[in-house]
Design an enzyme around this catalytic site. Sequence first.
Site, PDB file in Angstrom:
ATOM      1  N   GLU A   1       0.877  -1.176   0.000  1.00  0.00           N
ATOM      2  CA  GLU A   1       0.000   0.000   0.000  1.00  0.00           C
ATOM      3  C   GLU A   1       0.904   1.211   0.000  1.00  0.00           C
ATOM      4  O   GLU A   1       1.573   1.515   0.988  1.00  0.00           O
ATOM      5  CB  GLU A   1      -0.916  -0.009   1.234  1.00  0.00           C
ATOM      6  CG  GLU A   1      -2.095   0.941   1.097  1.00  0.00           C
ATOM      7  CD  GLU A   1      -1.984   2.169   1.969  1.00  0.00           C
ATOM      8  OE1 GLU A   1      -1.834   3.263   1.396  1.00  0.00           O
ATOM      9  OE2 GLU A   1      -2.039   2.047   3.191  1.00  0.00           O
TER      10      GLU A   1
ATOM     11  N   CYS B   1      -2.417   8.790   3.286  1.00  0.00           N
ATOM     12  CA  CYS B   1      -2.237   8.412   1.880  1.00  0.00           C
ATOM     13  C   CYS B   1      -3.504   8.515   1.042  1.00  0.00           C
ATOM     14  O   CYS B   1      -3.424   8.755  -0.167  1.00  0.00           O
ATOM     15  CB  CYS B   1      -1.680   7.001   1.789  1.00  0.00           C
ATOM     16  SG  CYS B   1      -2.718   5.769   2.599  1.00  0.00           S
TER      17      CYS B   1
END
Length: 480
Positions: free
Chosen positions: A249, A283
Amino acid sequence: MAVKTYSQFIDGAFEAVPAELLDVENPSTHELLSKVPKGTAADAEKALAAAKKAQPEWEATPAASRGKVLAALATLIRQHRVRLAETLAKEQAKIMALAQIEIDVSADYLDYHNGMARTYEGEIVNSDNKNEHIYVHRLPIGVSVGVCPWNFPVFVMMRKIAPALVTGNTVVVKSSEFTPNTCFEVAALFNEAGVPKGVVNVVTGLGSVIGPALTASPVPGIISMTGSVATGQAIMRAAAANMTKVSLELGGKAPCVVMEDADLELAANAIHASRICFTGQVCNCAERVYVQESVAEKFTALLVKKMQETKVGLPTDEGVEMCGLVNKDQLEKVSGMVERAVKAGATVLCGGKKNAKFSAGYHFEPTVLTNVKQTDEIIQQEVFGPVLPIMTFKTFDEAMALSNDCEFGLASSIFTTNANTVAKAMTSFKFGETYINRFHFEAIQGFHAGWRKSGLGGADGKHGLHEYLATRVVYWQHQE
């Protein structure tokens, strides 16, 4: 305040304090909080060996019993929730309210996966042959390495631990050297929770030293990492020699599209909250805004006002909404990107510089930029700070083209009251997540996964659980 010293947690115990240590500071005050191991290849090898040794017996433990260990750990985390949140806030410059949410959701994450212990399953498939049965077994992948970031260290540690443990794997967690304290405090609860020796190991140190020893090893069955694209690429290269599975990720550059029929107040509130959440160091939160021309002036004024009114302070200040950045490097990165955007022609509507009100900490003012171009760095690359560049568009198709014109593909959002527009956006956005009329934050039962340079694999829900399972197919043909 006394400076605490931590050591690596391996095979159910904290190791002796090593000679070489790293300093962990409070980013808000520059106060020395702790000293932690610098981390060596030998530490990595010892942790991997402990996990490998413990894995067969843990796999043989019934899934329901493994789940009970997660539930016990969740209970302990809740019992220590305030202390853990205080530790987290200090080492990260994270507002207390958000630090508390992170600790509480970490416990919820363990409970969720306890509930999955009895529900994940294999398959029976019809055979083409007479008297044959085809069984698809889902089995533990073995040892998992979880590489955790500094922005949500405890939650991401649970994100790596919970699905791995409930499915019979053992884990080596590598916590960030910038924010390891709370991870070690959680590790101190493992034995009381009933985690067997070697089942979860927690180490820290410089990623350039301890990282390769973990990721190039033939021991792990999977390496799950949350962090930067560059680190993800390095892990893929290291894992390639052993064909180790990776789940990554990575970065994001989330577009927020504001249509002319949107509830502009709702949109401004959601985008503002998204961008100031942990000072923009998230993020999947808002990184760029595209607003339809007919409402651009009104919406921009709303957003600028909210950014200007953001209450900036220390983690424990009353009503604080945003603190400083995590370290000097992050402050210089954000400052540099804004400076280059201005040199390229951007207009600063608010903020745009380091916050001079604070004598300590790494503070950058909440910032809104206009007159930016699609090709500008500020539109194309992740800022990871409290900065929002705004562009305008004429049509829905143009908004989708601008949004998708990016090497990242983690999160996206659109604000509209038109159901047809929502339906089109759901199939037009090229991102792993799309949020409709709301703040960017994923659900435990969803699936957090990026496209393109935002990563491979994913986490959360049943699909995230399957990352930690290997498949074995058995063909059993019996006689008449």
